[in-house]
Design a protein around this motif. Structure first.
Motif, mmCIF file in Angstrom:
data_model
loop_
_atom_site.group_PDB
_atom_site.id
_atom_site.type_symbol
_atom_site.label_atom_id
_atom_site.label_comp_id
_atom_site.label_asym_id
_atom_site.label_seq_id
_atom_site.Cartn_x
_atom_site.Cartn_y
_atom_site.Cartn_z
ATOM 1 N N LEU A 152 0.841 -1.300 0.215
ATOM 2 C CA LEU A 152 0.006 -0.128 -0.138
ATOM 3 C C LEU A 152 0.905 1.289 0.026
ATOM 4 N N ILE A 153 2.104 1.353 0.675
ATOM 5 C CA ILE A 153 2.952 2.382 0.680
ATOM 6 C C ILE A 153 3.421 2.528 -0.822
ATOM 7 N N ALA A 154 3.926 1.576 -1.577
ATOM 8 C CA ALA A 154 4.373 1.762 -2.846
ATOM 9 C C ALA A 154 3.060 2.126 -3.850
ATOM 10 N N LEU A 155 1.701 1.507 -3.682
ATOM 11 C CA LEU A 155 0.846 2.052 -4.384
ATOM 12 C C LEU A 155 0.268 3.549 -4.059
ATOM 13 N N GLN A 161 0.586 9.218 -6.212
ATOM 14 C CA GLN A 161 0.768 10.469 -6.450
ATOM 15 C C GLN A 161 0.760 11.234 -7.790
ATOM 16 N N PRO A 162 -0.101 12.213 -8.240
ATOM 17 C CA PRO A 162 0.091 12.588 -9.540
ATOM 18 C C PRO A 162 1.371 12.873 -10.302
ATOM 19 N N GLU A 163 2.294 13.569 -9.531
ATOM 20 C CA GLU A 163 3.525 14.064 -10.329
ATOM 21 C C GLU A 163 4.473 12.856 -10.237
ATOM 22 N N ILE A 164 4.526 11.998 -9.332
ATOM 23 C CA ILE A 164 5.301 10.879 -9.314
ATOM 24 C C ILE A 164 4.922 9.863 -10.306
ATOM 25 N N GLY A 165 3.576 9.394 -10.155
ATOM 26 C CA GLY A 165 2.749 8.449 -10.871
ATOM 27 C C GLY A 165 3.092 8.661 -12.384
ATOM 28 N N ARG A 166 2.518 9.900 -12.680
ATOM 29 C CA ARG A 166 2.556 10.291 -14.145
ATOM 30 C C ARG A 166 3.778 10.100 -14.879
ATOM 31 N N THR A 167 5.035 10.718 -14.118
ATOM 32 C CA THR A 167 6.331 10.622 -14.568
ATOM 33 C C THR A 167 6.885 9.098 -14.743
ATOM 34 N N LEU A 168 6.592 8.200 -13.929
ATOM 35 C CA LEU A 168 6.766 6.651 -13.818
ATOM 36 C C LEU A 168 6.184 5.851 -14.749
ATOM 37 N N TYR A 173 11.129 6.145 -2.233
ATOM 38 C CA TYR A 173 10.045 6.717 -1.457
ATOM 39 C C TYR A 173 9.718 5.718 -0.467
ATOM 40 N N MET A 174 10.088 4.611 -0.710
ATOM 41 C CA MET A 174 9.838 3.307 0.373
ATOM 42 C C MET A 174 10.651 3.197 1.410
ATOM 43 N N ARG A 175 11.871 3.841 1.165
ATOM 44 C CA ARG A 175 13.025 3.363 1.890
ATOM 45 C C ARG A 175 12.734 3.750 3.704
ATOM 46 N N LEU A 176 12.237 4.943 3.921
ATOM 47 C CA LEU A 176 11.933 5.096 5.356
ATOM 48 C C LEU A 176 10.558 4.054 5.911
ATOM 49 N N PRO A 177 9.586 3.803 5.266
ATOM 50 C CA PRO A 177 8.617 2.818 5.518
ATOM 51 C C PRO A 177 9.391 1.397 5.852
#
Length: 572
Positions: free
Chosen positions: A173-176, A181-188, A217-221
């Motif tokens: 769920l963290i990854a999803l 997120q619009p900016e990150i998801g759209r770019t990837l 973005y997943m590293r801290l979780p």
């Protein structure tokens, strides 16, 4: 813009400081209260000279090496498995409707308390559990339960299984959430399409294009998961070995031993637990660097296909197996809660009865009331603090977002079994005998981070033009907050509240330690029953643990629909 000399603006301005104090002071005070007894200073036992006797007794404890090894290996391996499975699922089903279906199936597992999940897994993997019944006798040939050591095996395999199944939905769920997120998801997604247009297979495109950015973005979780699992108590207590247990379980047993001199050994053990957690985090960081060094060249080698079909088929089988295990565990627990006589290897009980539910419901009235009272109070405080801090971000020029973004993870990164023991010692020194207040404060340390992280994105995404228009019409900041922003955030607030309640429902160690055993909740009773009581009664308590968060999430989903439907009818 801040309107001076108003109660509202002064309250809003002071809330970030209050948030920092509520999170930092108990954790640091707890760590200080841990260090002093660990080095021999415990006036209650007439020990007022600093020494290393606690550490000497700790290192002389039979099986201490095994305790340390279990704590280290189970946390590292379970997190590694959960992460790898998360990545395989994302890579196999990226841009596929199956990804959201898997999310909907695994999402409810996230709010299941750890104790309930451990009890459910226990019903699945015991020698007479549901797995052996499904395959007996037609495939296995077993007419009697097999002689295996699961659960409570000495190698911690049961713990690894339990932690993996609980950590996986969280990481997924963290990854999803990052990809949503619009900016990150759209770019990837655009980069992924470019890779596909260059004839990269979908699996290889994910590993070479999406994963390097997503992992940041997943590293801290992931580090928070490592810290939690290294000092987890509920799952190792129910599924783990007893001779010896993991270090965290042993520390809890020493702390509650009638021999008060073991408090010093428990404090020394908690210091060792912090060292284990730091070692786990350092090992993960080392693995990151080794992986980067070994695989960095493969990102740019131009290879279009790296076993994509095999990985996809393996992931399909693994995903089906995990979902089946979760489904079988829930079915087994439900059947045990209603079962009468149930001999092996019968798949279903010979008779179904409601006696266990009737008996348990008459006995759980006080624990249920305590559970609801503590959770509702904690969730309400967390919601109010979160909303005020997020409002302060928009009304002040201070960089509150950076401060709160770091501080909010503090209780999740420090092993709870370490600072909670110190916090209890501090409460004893100030003679705080208000069990309810102590437990609420302890729960707030774990509920507040999740509530804040749940609400922050929605609050920060509010269109500032709404507030600007309202202010131009003469509305005060207080009126904009109460009458404009909060109605717009009605649904996210309810979801965050339901999440906070679910986190509070599942708290075992904070309730046991801060309440000094005076406040029994559904979770503390479930853990107690899971160690030696009737399977049927344990199943009832575990199901109630699951039903409570499910009920409040259902309300969080229904109330906005009813609220907005009523509002639209009033307009008509």
């Amino acid at each position: 813009m801040i309107v001076p000399n108003t109660v509202f603006t002064r309250t809003i301005a002071s809330t970030p400081t209050l948030l920092i104090l509520l999170l930092v002071v108990p954790v640091l005070g707890g760590l200080l209260g841990l260090l002093l007894p660990a080095f021999g200073w415990l006036p209650a036992l007439n020990s007022t000279e600093f020494n290393l006797l606690g550490f000497e007794h700790l290192l002389a404890t039979p099986g201490i090496e095994r305790m340390v090894l279990l704590s280290f290996t189970t946390s590292l391996i379970s997190t590694l498995f959960a992460f790898l499975i998360t990545i395989l699922i994302l890579a196999s089903y990226f841009n596929s409707p199956w990804l959201h279906r898997i999310q909907r199936l695994l999402g409810p597992v996230l709010v299941i308390p750890h104790a309930a999940a451990a009890i459910a897994i226990g019903f699945l993997i015991t020698p007479s559990g549901f797995i052996s019944r499904v395959f007996s006798p037609w495939l296995s040939g077993w007419d009697n339960p097999p002689d295996w050591l699961l659960p409570n095996d000495p190698y911690g395999l049961s713990i690894i299984l339990g932690l993996t199944l609980k950590e996986l939905p969280f990481l997924l769920l963290i990854a999803l959430g990052v990809l949503a997120q619009p900016e990150i998801g759209r770019t990837l997604k655009a980069q992924h399409k470019v890779a596909l247009s260059l004839q990269y297979c979908p699996m290889t495109a994910f590993f070479k294009v999406i994963l390097p950015t997503l992992y940041g973005y997943m590293r801290l979780p992931i580090l928070a998961v490592l810290a939690y699992s290294s000092a987890s108590v509920e799952i190792p207590l129910i599924l783990g070995p007893n001779t010896p247990p993991t270090l965290a379980v042993a520390i809890m047993q020493w702390f509650h031993d009638p021999d008060l001199s073991l408090r010093i050994q428990a404090s020394s053990g908690a210091i060792l637990q912090i060292a284990i957690t730091l070692l786990v985090l350092a090992t993960w960081t080392l693995l990151e660097r080794l992986t980067k060094k070994l695989l960095l060249g493969k990102l740019t080698n131009g290879q279009r296909e790296v076993g994509g079909m095999f990985i996809k088929q393996f992931t399909n089988a693994l995903t089906f197996m995990m979902l089946s295990m979760i489904g079988f565990a829930l079915i087994a627990m439900l059947l045990w809660s209603f079962s009468g006589f149930w001999s092996f290897p019968d798949l279903l009980p010979q008779q179904l009865v409601s006696l266990h539910w009737q008996s348990a419901l008459t006995q759980m009235q006080a624990p249920l009331w305590n559970t609801l009272k503590i959770a509702l109070t904690t969730a309400l405080l967390a919601i109010v603090l979160t909303l005020f801090v997020l409002e302060a971000e928009q009304q002040t020029t201070k960089n509150i977002a950076v401060i709160s973004g770091f501080i909010i993870y503090l209780p999740l990164l420090v092993p709870s079994i370490a600072f909670l023991f110190g916090l209890v010692w501090v409460l004893e020194q100030i003679n705080s005998q208000h069990s309810f207040i102590n437990v609420v404060l302890a729960h707030l340390l774990f509920v507040l981070p999740y509530v804040f992280l749940s609400l922050a994105t929605s609050y920060r995404r509010l269109d500032p033009r709404f507030s600007a228009v309202a202010a131009s019409l003469g509305a005060s900041p207080a009126k904009i907050f109460w009458q404009l922003k909060l109605p717009l955030l009605f649904a996210p607030i309810l979801i965050a509240c339901a999440l906070g309640l679910a986190i509070s429902f599942g708290q075992y160690l904070p309730t046991l330690l801060a309440g000094a055993g005076r406040l029994n909740t559904i979770t503390t009773e479930a853990v107690t029953l899971a160690n030696g009581a009737s399977r049927r009664t344990s199943a009832v308590y575990a199901l109630v643990q699951m039903l409570l968060p499910a009920l409040f999430f259902l309300l969080a989903w229904l109330l906005p629909k009813l609220f907005f439907r009523a509002s639209s009818e009033d307009i008509k």
